[in-house]
Design a protein around this motif. Structure first.
Motif, PDB file in Angstrom:
ATOM      1  N   ASP A 224      11.470  -6.428  -3.592  1.00 51.37           N
ATOM      2  CA  ASP A 224      11.323  -6.731  -5.014  1.00 51.37           C
ATOM      3  C   ASP A 224       9.833  -6.813  -5.346  1.00 51.37           C
ATOM      4  O   ASP A 224       8.963  -6.756  -4.464  1.00 51.37           O
ATOM      5  N   ARG A 225       9.560  -6.934  -6.609  1.00 49.37           N
ATOM      6  CA  ARG A 225       8.173  -6.875  -7.085  1.00 49.37           C
ATOM      7  C   ARG A 225       7.296  -7.939  -6.436  1.00 49.37           C
ATOM      8  O   ARG A 225       6.186  -7.657  -5.964  1.00 49.37           O
ATOM      9  N   SER A 226       7.778  -9.161  -6.380  1.00 53.18           N
ATOM     10  CA  SER A 226       6.950 -10.239  -5.847  1.00 53.18           C
ATOM     11  C   SER A 226       6.675 -10.048  -4.362  1.00 53.18           C
ATOM     12  O   SER A 226       5.553 -10.278  -3.887  1.00 53.18           O
ATOM     13  N   ASP A 227       7.676  -9.619  -3.604  1.00 53.41           N
ATOM     14  CA  ASP A 227       7.467  -9.409  -2.173  1.00 53.41           C
ATOM     15  C   ASP A 227       6.542  -8.220  -1.910  1.00 53.41           C
ATOM     16  O   ASP A 227       5.781  -8.209  -0.937  1.00 53.41           O
ATOM     17  N   THR A 228       6.603  -7.226  -2.783  1.00 50.61           N
ATOM     18  CA  THR A 228       5.703  -6.078  -2.627  1.00 50.61           C
ATOM     19  C   THR A 228       4.251  -6.522  -2.730  1.00 50.61           C
ATOM     20  O   THR A 228       3.422  -6.209  -1.864  1.00 50.61           O
ATOM     21  N   PHE A 229       3.931  -7.289  -3.770  1.00 56.23           N
ATOM     22  CA  PHE A 229       2.531  -7.662  -3.966  1.00 56.23           C
ATOM     23  C   PHE A 229       2.127  -8.885  -3.151  1.00 56.23           C
ATOM     24  O   PHE A 229       0.929  -9.198  -3.050  1.00 56.23           O
ATOM     25  N   ALA A 230       3.118  -9.535  -2.511  1.00 53.75           N
ATOM     26  CA  ALA A 230       2.781 -10.571  -1.533  1.00 53.75           C
ATOM     27  C   ALA A 230       2.121  -9.953  -0.300  1.00 53.75           C
ATOM     28  O   ALA A 230       1.489 -10.662   0.506  1.00 53.75           O
ATOM     29  N   LEU A 231       2.230  -8.633  -0.136  1.00 53.89           N
ATOM     30  CA  LEU A 231       1.561  -7.935   0.968  1.00 53.89           C
ATOM     31  C   LEU A 231       0.069  -7.765   0.709  1.00 53.89           C
ATOM     32  O   LEU A 231      -0.651  -7.218   1.540  1.00 53.89           O
ATOM     33  N   ARG A 232      -0.395  -8.196  -0.459  1.00 54.76           N
ATOM     34  CA  ARG A 232      -1.819  -8.254  -0.824  1.00 54.76           C
ATOM     35  C   ARG A 232      -2.544  -6.904  -0.706  1.00 54.76           C
ATOM     36  O   ARG A 232      -3.572  -6.801  -0.033  1.00 54.76           O
ATOM     37  N   PRO A 233      -2.053  -5.885  -1.346  1.00 51.29           N
ATOM     38  CA  PRO A 233      -2.739  -4.588  -1.257  1.00 51.29           C
ATOM     39  C   PRO A 233      -4.078  -4.616  -1.984  1.00 51.29           C
ATOM     40  O   PRO A 233      -4.200  -5.162  -3.078  1.00 51.29           O
ATOM     41  N   GLU A 234      -5.074  -4.024  -1.346  1.00 50.87           N
ATOM     42  CA  GLU A 234      -6.388  -3.862  -1.980  1.00 50.87           C
ATOM     43  C   GLU A 234      -6.614  -2.415  -2.414  1.00 50.87           C
ATOM     44  O   GLU A 234      -7.515  -2.126  -3.193  1.00 50.87           O
ATOM     45  N   VAL A 235      -5.791  -1.506  -1.880  1.00 55.30           N
ATOM     46  CA  VAL A 235      -5.715  -0.123  -2.328  1.00 55.30           C
ATOM     47  C   VAL A 235      -4.233   0.245  -2.317  1.00 55.30           C
ATOM     48  O   VAL A 235      -3.513  -0.115  -1.382  1.00 55.30           O
ATOM     49  N   VAL A 236      -3.780   0.955  -3.353  1.00 55.11           N
ATOM     50  CA  VAL A 236      -2.372   1.348  -3.436  1.00 55.11           C
ATOM     51  C   VAL A 236      -2.273   2.873  -3.434  1.00 55.11           C
ATOM     52  O   VAL A 236      -2.907   3.550  -4.250  1.00 55.11           O
ATOM     53  N   LEU A 237      -1.480   3.399  -2.499  1.00 55.61           N
ATOM     54  CA  LEU A 237      -1.103   4.806  -2.530  1.00 55.61           C
ATOM     55  C   LEU A 237       0.253   4.862  -3.213  1.00 55.61           C
ATOM     56  O   LEU A 237       1.229   4.309  -2.701  1.00 55.61           O
ATOM     57  N   THR A 238       0.323   5.511  -4.370  1.00 58.46           N
ATOM     58  CA  THR A 238       1.576   5.488  -5.126  1.00 58.46           C
ATOM     59  C   THR A 238       2.192   6.873  -5.250  1.00 58.46           C
ATOM     60  O   THR A 238       1.502   7.861  -5.501  1.00 58.46           O
ATOM     61  N   ASP A 239       3.488   6.933  -5.045  1.00 58.66           N
ATOM     62  CA  ASP A 239       4.276   8.154  -5.152  1.00 58.66           C
ATOM     63  C   ASP A 239       4.165   8.691  -6.584  1.00 58.66           C
ATOM     64  O   ASP A 239       4.496   7.993  -7.547  1.00 58.66           O
ATOM     65  N   ILE A 240       3.706   9.928  -6.723  1.00 60.11           N
ATOM     66  CA  ILE A 240       3.541  10.512  -8.052  1.00 60.11           C
ATOM     67  C   ILE A 240       4.579  11.596  -8.342  1.00 60.11           C
ATOM     68  O   ILE A 240       4.468  12.310  -9.340  1.00 60.11           O
ATOM     69  N   ARG A 241       5.577  11.745  -7.472  1.00 54.05           N
ATOM     70  CA  ARG A 241       6.616  12.727  -7.761  1.00 54.05           C
ATOM     71  C   ARG A 241       7.368  12.334  -9.038  1.00 54.05           C
ATOM     72  O   ARG A 241       7.422  11.159  -9.397  1.00 54.05           O
ATOM     73  N   ALA A 242       7.928  13.319  -9.705  1.00 51.74           N
ATOM     74  CA  ALA A 242       8.516  13.098 -11.023  1.00 51.74           C
ATOM     75  C   ALA A 242       9.646  12.074 -11.005  1.00 51.74           C
ATOM     76  O   ALA A 242       9.866  11.371 -11.998  1.00 51.74           O
ATOM     77  N   HIS A 243      10.382  11.978  -9.892  1.00 52.82           N
ATOM     78  CA  HIS A 243      11.513  11.054  -9.876  1.00 52.82           C
ATOM     79  C   HIS A 243      11.109   9.627  -9.526  1.00 52.82           C
ATOM     80  O   HIS A 243      11.956   8.717  -9.572  1.00 52.82           O
ATOM     81  N   ALA A 244       9.844   9.402  -9.173  1.00 54.91           N
ATOM     82  CA  ALA A 244       9.385   8.043  -8.848  1.00 54.91           C
ATOM     83  C   ALA A 244       9.188   7.245 -10.134  1.00 54.91           C
ATOM     84  O   ALA A 244       8.970   7.808 -11.216  1.00 54.91           O
ATOM     85  N   GLY A 245       9.231   5.918  -9.989  1.00 53.23           N
ATOM     86  CA  GLY A 245       8.995   5.048 -11.133  1.00 53.23           C
ATOM     87  C   GLY A 245       7.514   4.932 -11.454  1.00 53.23           C
ATOM     88  O   GLY A 245       6.659   5.566 -10.834  1.00 53.23           O
ATOM     89  N   SER A 246       7.219   4.082 -12.422  1.00 50.39           N
ATOM     90  CA  SER A 246       5.848   3.878 -12.888  1.00 50.39           C
ATOM     91  C   SER A 246       5.194   2.717 -12.155  1.00 50.39           C
ATOM     92  O   SER A 246       5.725   1.604 -12.134  1.00 50.39           O
ATOM     93  N   LEU A 247       4.032   2.963 -11.574  1.00 50.87           N
ATOM     94  CA  LEU A 247       3.295   1.886 -10.909  1.00 50.87           C
ATOM     95  C   LEU A 247       2.839   0.838 -11.922  1.00 50.87           C
ATOM     96  O   LEU A 247       2.864  -0.361 -11.643  1.00 50.87           O
ATOM     97  N   ASP A 248       2.415   1.272 -13.102  1.00 50.21           N
ATOM     98  CA  ASP A 248       1.955   0.316 -14.113  1.00 50.21           C
ATOM     99  C   ASP A 248       3.066  -0.658 -14.485  1.00 50.21           C
ATOM    100  O   ASP A 248       2.824  -1.864 -14.633  1.00 50.21           O
ATOM    101  N   GLU A 249       4.289  -0.146 -14.629  1.00 45.26           N
ATOM    102  CA  GLU A 249       5.410  -1.038 -14.944  1.00 45.26           C
ATOM    103  C   GLU A 249       5.699  -1.982 -13.789  1.00 45.26           C
ATOM    104  O   GLU A 249       6.027  -3.147 -13.991  1.00 45.26           O
ATOM    105  N   LEU A 250       5.576  -1.464 -12.579  1.00 47.52           N
ATOM    106  CA  LEU A 250       5.885  -2.274 -11.405  1.00 47.52           C
ATOM    107  C   LEU A 250       4.900  -3.415 -11.225  1.00 47.52           C
ATOM    108  O   LEU A 250       5.293  -4.559 -11.011  1.00 47.52           O
ATOM    109  N   ARG A 251       3.621  -3.101 -11.299  1.00 50.21           N
ATOM    110  CA  ARG A 251       2.647  -4.124 -10.905  1.00 50.21           C
ATOM    111  C   ARG A 251       2.266  -5.072 -12.027  1.00 50.21           C
ATOM    112  O   ARG A 251       1.856  -6.206 -11.755  1.00 50.21           O
ATOM    113  N   GLY A 252       2.397  -4.675 -13.281  1.00 47.00           N
ATOM    114  CA  GLY A 252       2.025  -5.586 -14.352  1.00 47.00           C
ATOM    115  C   GLY A 252       0.627  -6.121 -14.110  1.00 47.00           C
ATOM    116  O   GLY A 252      -0.329  -5.374 -13.961  1.00 47.00           O
TER     117      GLY A 252
END
Length: 290
Positions: free
Chosen positions: A223-251
Motif C-alpha cells: 500500500d502507499r504508506s508501506d511503499t514510502f516507508a522504504l524511504r526512497p531518495e530516487v524513484v524509478l517509475t514504470d512509464i508504460r501506458a498501463h501503469a498508474g500515475s506516480l504523482d497520484e501515488l506519492r502525493g
C-alpha cells in the motif's frame, strides 16, 4: 553488404530458422522491434501484448520511427491473418522462460510459425542483461546490421560515469526504489534481483531497495504508506501506458525525490541502455545535492 546465399539462426528454444537469404521484412514484438532498431535493423512492423492497446505504447518503442513501422495490434484479438497482412518473412518474439511466445496466444503462435519463421529470444530473469543484449546483437548481425562501435563507446562511458557518481557518494549512497504505480493507494515494488536491467545497476554500485520477502516473484505489492516507508531518495517509475500515475501515488510523500522514467520491458541495444544509465546517474547526483 555482400548478399548472403543462405540465412540461418538458432533461437533460444533451440529451434533453427532458415531462409534462402536474410529476411528483409521483420515483424517483431514491440520490445524486440525497438531493440533491433537500436542495433541497426528497421522492422517492417511491430505487435504488442495484452498490456497494450490499439496504438503502440510509446514508452516501449524507443526511437522507432512509428510513421514508417506498421503496428499490427495487440492482445487476444490479434490473430494470424492480422500478422500475416504485413507480409513478414521473419517474426521476432520474446519469451520469459519455457520457450513460450510472449504476447501471442498459443492458438495464434503455432499456426503463425507454420507459415513464417519465428525467432524467440529469452529475456527472462535467468539471463543477464548482457547475455540478452548479445543475443539480439547476434540476430541483428545475421540480418545484415553493421556493427556500431560508437554506440558501444557511449555505453562504456555511461557505465563509467555511473560508477563514478556512485563512488562519490561514499557510504551514503541514495536509496533507489523501482516501482510500478497501481493506483493512488498501491504500488508494485520491484524485487531488483529479478530484473536484468536492475541487476546491472546493482553491479555498478547503485543502492537499490529490496522489499521484504513475501508473495510475488518479481513484485511486492504494497500500500502507499508501506511503499514510502522504504524511504526512497530516487524513484524509478514504470512509464508504460498501463501503469498508474506516480504523482497520484506519492502525493506529498517523497515528492522531492528525483524520478527516473523506467520501462520494465527494456530495450537491449547499447544506445538506449546508455541513456537509461545516464538518467540514473543524473538522478543520483540530484539526490546527493539536495
Amino acid at each position: 553488404m555482400t548478399e548472403q546465399s543462405e540465412w540461418r539462426f538458432s533461437d533460444d528454444r533451440g529451434q533453427q530458422s532458415a531462409a534462402p537469404r536474410p529476411p528483409r521484412r521483420v515483424l517483431a514484438y514491440v520490445q524486440a522491434g525497438a531493440t533491433l532498431w537500436d542495433l541497426g535493423v528497421r522492422p517492417a512492423g511491430i505487435f504488442g501484448s495484452d498490456h497494450d492497446g490499439p496504438e503502440p505504447d510509446r514508452a516501449k518503442t524507443g526511437t522507432l520511427p512509428l510513421d514508417a513501422v506498421a503496428y499490427a495490434g495487440a492482445g487476444s484479438g490479434l490473430g494470424v491473418e492480422e500478422l500475416l497482412a504485413l507480409r513478414p518473412d521473419l517474426v521476432v518474439a520474446v519469451s520469459y522462460g519455457g520457450g513460450h511466445v510472449y504476447g501471442l496466444a498459443p492458438e495464434t503462435a503455432k499456426p503463425l510459425e507454420e507459415r513464417v519463421p519465428v525467432v524467440v529470444i529469452d529475456v527472462s530473469q535467468a539471463r543477464t542483461f548482457a547475455e540478452i543484449g548479445d543475443r539480439f546483437a547476434e540476430l541483428a548481425r545475421s540480418l545484415g546490421a553493421p556493427g556500431r562501435a560508437d554506440a558501444d563507446r557511449d555505453l562504456d562511458a555511461a557505465r563509467e560515469r555511473l560508477r563514478a557518481v556512485v563512488a562519490a557518494t561514499s557510504g551514503d549512497a541514495p536509496r533507489v526504489l523501482a516501482l510500478s504505480p497501481a493506483g493512488p493507494d498501491q504500488a508494485h515494488v520491484a524485487r531488483p534481483r529479478m530484473w536484468p536491467e536492475l541487476r546491472v545497476l546493482t553491479e555498478l554500485g547503485v543502492r537499490l531497495v529490496e522489499p521484504a520477502e513475501g508473495p510475488g516473484a518479481n513484485w511486492s505489492t504494497l500500500d502507499r504508506s508501506d511503499t514510502f516507508a522504504l524511504r526512497p531518495e530516487v524513484v524509478l517509475t514504470d512509464i508504460r501506458a498501463h501503469a498508474g500515475s506516480l504523482d497520484e501515488l506519492r502525493g506529498g510523500d517523497a515528492a522531492s525525490a528525483p524520478v527516473v522514467p523506467w520501462n520494465p520491458e527494456p530495450l537491449y541495444g547499447p544506445r538506449d541502455h546508455a541513456r537509461f544509465l545516464g538518467l540514473v546517474a543524473d538522478a543520483l547526483e540530484a539526490a546527493r545535492g539536495r
